[in-house]
Design a protein around this motif. Sequence first.
Motif, PDB file in Angstrom:
ATOM      1  N   GLN A 153      41.549 -34.828 -13.446  1.00  0.00           N
ATOM      2  CA  GLN A 153      42.237 -35.785 -14.194  1.00  0.00           C
ATOM      3  C   GLN A 153      43.055 -35.342 -15.257  1.00  0.00           C
ATOM      4  O   GLN A 153      44.004 -35.881 -15.592  1.00  0.00           O
ATOM      5  CB  GLN A 153      41.391 -36.896 -14.504  1.00  0.00           C
ATOM      6  N   TYR A 154      42.775 -34.132 -15.747  1.00  0.00           N
ATOM      7  CA  TYR A 154      43.295 -33.684 -16.996  1.00  0.00           C
ATOM      8  C   TYR A 154      44.633 -32.758 -16.602  1.00  0.00           C
ATOM      9  O   TYR A 154      45.107 -32.225 -17.644  1.00  0.00           O
ATOM     10  CB  TYR A 154      42.483 -32.778 -17.898  1.00  0.00           C
ATOM     11  N   PHE A 155      45.084 -32.697 -15.481  1.00  0.00           N
ATOM     12  CA  PHE A 155      46.173 -32.066 -14.976  1.00  0.00           C
ATOM     13  C   PHE A 155      46.989 -32.446 -14.230  1.00  0.00           C
ATOM     14  O   PHE A 155      47.380 -31.789 -13.102  1.00  0.00           O
ATOM     15  CB  PHE A 155      45.452 -30.341 -14.544  1.00  0.00           C
ATOM     16  N   PRO A 156      47.760 -33.145 -14.377  1.00  0.00           N
ATOM     17  CA  PRO A 156      48.653 -34.073 -13.635  1.00  0.00           C
ATOM     18  C   PRO A 156      50.065 -33.269 -13.229  1.00  0.00           C
ATOM     19  O   PRO A 156      50.464 -33.570 -12.330  1.00  0.00           O
ATOM     20  CB  PRO A 156      49.088 -35.397 -14.521  1.00  0.00           C
ATOM     21  N   GLU A 157      50.311 -32.324 -13.935  1.00  0.00           N
ATOM     22  CA  GLU A 157      51.385 -31.351 -13.755  1.00  0.00           C
ATOM     23  C   GLU A 157      51.170 -30.358 -12.606  1.00  0.00           C
ATOM     24  O   GLU A 157      52.105 -29.817 -12.445  1.00  0.00           O
ATOM     25  CB  GLU A 157      51.690 -30.543 -15.154  1.00  0.00           C
ATOM     26  N   CYS A 158      49.642 -30.433 -12.123  1.00  0.00           N
ATOM     27  CA  CYS A 158      49.493 -29.291 -11.208  1.00  0.00           C
ATOM     28  C   CYS A 158      49.342 -29.733  -9.687  1.00  0.00           C
ATOM     29  O   CYS A 158      48.712 -30.951  -9.444  1.00  0.00           O
ATOM     30  CB  CYS A 158      48.153 -28.772 -11.583  1.00  0.00           C
ATOM     31  N   GLY A 159      50.161 -29.227  -8.995  1.00  0.00           N
ATOM     32  CA  GLY A 159      49.887 -29.593  -7.285  1.00  0.00           C
ATOM     33  C   GLY A 159      49.049 -28.730  -6.473  1.00  0.00           C
ATOM     34  O   GLY A 159      48.771 -29.103  -5.447  1.00  0.00           O
ATOM     35  N   TYR A 185      50.515 -15.553 -14.938  1.00  0.00           N
ATOM     36  CA  TYR A 185      50.612 -16.378 -13.998  1.00  0.00           C
ATOM     37  C   TYR A 185      51.336 -17.703 -14.366  1.00  0.00           C
ATOM     38  O   TYR A 185      52.150 -18.333 -13.280  1.00  0.00           O
ATOM     39  CB  TYR A 185      49.832 -16.792 -13.008  1.00  0.00           C
ATOM     40  N   GLY A 186      51.524 -18.068 -15.473  1.00  0.00           N
ATOM     41  CA  GLY A 186      51.949 -19.352 -15.847  1.00  0.00           C
ATOM     42  C   GLY A 186      51.395 -20.371 -15.354  1.00  0.00           C
ATOM     43  O   GLY A 186      52.007 -21.593 -15.210  1.00  0.00           O
ATOM     44  N   VAL A 187      49.916 -20.481 -15.246  1.00  0.00           N
ATOM     45  CA  VAL A 187      49.396 -21.666 -14.771  1.00  0.00           C
ATOM     46  C   VAL A 187      48.646 -22.076 -15.940  1.00  0.00           C
ATOM     47  O   VAL A 187      48.364 -21.798 -17.072  1.00  0.00           O
ATOM     48  CB  VAL A 187      48.167 -21.085 -13.958  1.00  0.00           C
ATOM     49  N   SER A 188      48.200 -23.501 -15.626  1.00  0.00           N
ATOM     50  CA  SER A 188      47.742 -24.540 -16.742  1.00  0.00           C
ATOM     51  C   SER A 188      46.469 -24.293 -16.823  1.00  0.00           C
ATOM     52  O   SER A 188      45.856 -24.843 -17.816  1.00  0.00           O
ATOM     53  CB  SER A 188      47.827 -25.946 -16.238  1.00  0.00           C
ATOM     54  N   TYR A 189      45.346 -23.644 -15.871  1.00  0.00           N
ATOM     55  CA  TYR A 189      44.116 -23.798 -16.144  1.00  0.00           C
ATOM     56  C   TYR A 189      43.323 -22.678 -15.280  1.00  0.00           C
ATOM     57  O   TYR A 189      43.794 -22.637 -14.046  1.00  0.00           O
ATOM     58  CB  TYR A 189      43.632 -25.096 -15.571  1.00  0.00           C
ATOM     59  N   VAL A 190      42.576 -21.825 -15.783  1.00  0.00           N
ATOM     60  CA  VAL A 190      41.856 -20.758 -15.123  1.00  0.00           C
ATOM     61  C   VAL A 190      40.397 -20.870 -15.854  1.00  0.00           C
ATOM     62  O   VAL A 190      40.267 -20.831 -17.052  1.00  0.00           O
ATOM     63  CB  VAL A 190      42.274 -19.557 -15.224  1.00  0.00           C
ATOM     64  N   ARG A 191      39.363 -21.099 -14.863  1.00  0.00           N
ATOM     65  CA  ARG A 191      38.133 -20.937 -15.591  1.00  0.00           C
ATOM     66  C   ARG A 191      37.093 -20.336 -14.495  1.00  0.00           C
ATOM     67  O   ARG A 191      37.281 -20.421 -13.304  1.00  0.00           O
ATOM     68  CB  ARG A 191      37.392 -22.511 -15.596  1.00  0.00           C
ATOM     69  N   VAL A 192      36.267 -19.513 -15.220  1.00  0.00           N
ATOM     70  CA  VAL A 192      35.224 -18.857 -14.425  1.00  0.00           C
ATOM     71  C   VAL A 192      33.885 -19.167 -14.748  1.00  0.00           C
ATOM     72  O   VAL A 192      33.859 -19.013 -16.115  1.00  0.00           O
ATOM     73  CB  VAL A 192      35.538 -17.331 -14.199  1.00  0.00           C
ATOM     74  N   ALA A 240      50.927 -25.552 -10.801  1.00  0.00           N
ATOM     75  CA  ALA A 240      52.202 -26.355 -10.289  1.00  0.00           C
ATOM     76  C   ALA A 240      52.225 -26.302  -8.657  1.00  0.00           C
ATOM     77  O   ALA A 240      52.544 -27.063  -8.000  1.00  0.00           O
ATOM     78  CB  ALA A 240      53.714 -25.931 -11.080  1.00  0.00           C
ATOM     79  N   HIS A 241      52.186 -24.955  -8.179  1.00  0.00           N
ATOM     80  CA  HIS A 241      52.210 -24.548  -6.965  1.00  0.00           C
ATOM     81  C   HIS A 241      50.931 -23.839  -6.368  1.00  0.00           C
ATOM     82  O   HIS A 241      50.317 -23.062  -7.055  1.00  0.00           O
ATOM     83  CB  HIS A 241      53.571 -23.857  -6.592  1.00  0.00           C
ATOM     84  N   ARG A 242      50.898 -23.737  -5.270  1.00  0.00           N
ATOM     85  CA  ARG A 242      49.747 -23.209  -4.504  1.00  0.00           C
ATOM     86  C   ARG A 242      49.720 -21.631  -4.578  1.00  0.00           C
ATOM     87  O   ARG A 242      48.637 -21.252  -4.896  1.00  0.00           O
ATOM     88  CB  ARG A 242      49.456 -23.370  -2.972  1.00  0.00           C
ATOM     89  N   ALA A 264      46.031 -16.460  -9.220  1.00  0.00           N
ATOM     90  CA  ALA A 264      45.281 -16.561 -10.567  1.00  0.00           C
ATOM     91  C   ALA A 264      43.769 -16.655 -10.429  1.00  0.00           C
ATOM     92  O   ALA A 264      43.098 -16.190 -10.922  1.00  0.00           O
ATOM     93  CB  ALA A 264      45.726 -17.696 -11.364  1.00  0.00           C
ATOM     94  N   CYS A 265      43.380 -17.252  -9.234  1.00  0.00           N
ATOM     95  CA  CYS A 265      42.014 -17.476  -8.863  1.00  0.00           C
ATOM     96  C   CYS A 265      41.438 -16.141  -8.356  1.00  0.00           C
ATOM     97  O   CYS A 265      40.465 -15.793  -8.749  1.00  0.00           O
ATOM     98  CB  CYS A 265      41.870 -18.738  -7.795  1.00  0.00           C
ATOM     99  N   GLU A 266      42.179 -15.638  -7.428  1.00  0.00           N
ATOM    100  CA  GLU A 266      41.652 -14.346  -7.078  1.00  0.00           C
ATOM    101  C   GLU A 266      41.500 -13.167  -8.019  1.00  0.00           C
ATOM    102  O   GLU A 266      40.706 -12.528  -8.432  1.00  0.00           O
ATOM    103  CB  GLU A 266      42.663 -13.693  -6.093  1.00  0.00           C
ATOM    104  N   GLU A 267      42.722 -13.069  -9.023  1.00  0.00           N
ATOM    105  CA  GLU A 267      42.703 -12.233  -9.984  1.00  0.00           C
ATOM    106  C   GLU A 267      41.578 -12.488 -11.010  1.00  0.00           C
ATOM    107  O   GLU A 267      40.738 -11.670 -11.487  1.00  0.00           O
ATOM    108  CB  GLU A 267      44.084 -12.136 -10.681  1.00  0.00           C
TER     109      GLU A 267
END
Length: 179
Positions: free
Chosen positions: A30-36, A81-88, A109-111, A117-120
């Motif tokens: 719910q905290y990332f409405p900019e992300c598709g 990668y200019g992504v909004s969220y990365v967590r491990v 924003a995009h897949r 980003a997830c893989e790295e």
Amino acid sequence: MSEQLNLRINAEIERIQDHEIDLNQLLAMQYFPECGGLALFAGTVRDHHEGKAVKSLKYTAYKPLAERLVREIELDIEQKYGVSYVRVVHRIGHLDIGEVAIYAVARAAHRREAFAACEEAVERVKHEVPVWKEEFYHDGTSVFVEGCCIRSDYADVAQKKDIKHAHHQHDHTACSHEH
């Protein structure tokens, strides 16, 4: 500060946990409405390794250092990668076959960016963060598993210098870091 941003900041979780990982807390959708795009990786404990029947695993880490390194990797990847969220989140302690040892999540924003980003994030945590894995086998033995070398460029460096170490002579492209 907006209420959503405040909730986003306060929704911090430990990156190294000694209990089952709460995937819902990690996703925080719910905290990332900019992300598709949402990419998720789950590494589970498998029942074999190099021909031996695995009964269970035990992960150990020096938590303050491991936490700091995971957070640094996340920030680096978010910027790269200019992504909004990365967590491990990596689990420590005793784990049975089928249990989740690591989750990685990336929102973008995009897949394409989310997947990359997830893989790295997974690769870097597995190569750079000092989390040790001990495997317990059905025959009663156990061993600390030697993973791929910590330096991602080790194979290139070793080849250039013609360095040969017995513990680094496995195929680095087929490293078994999933759990």
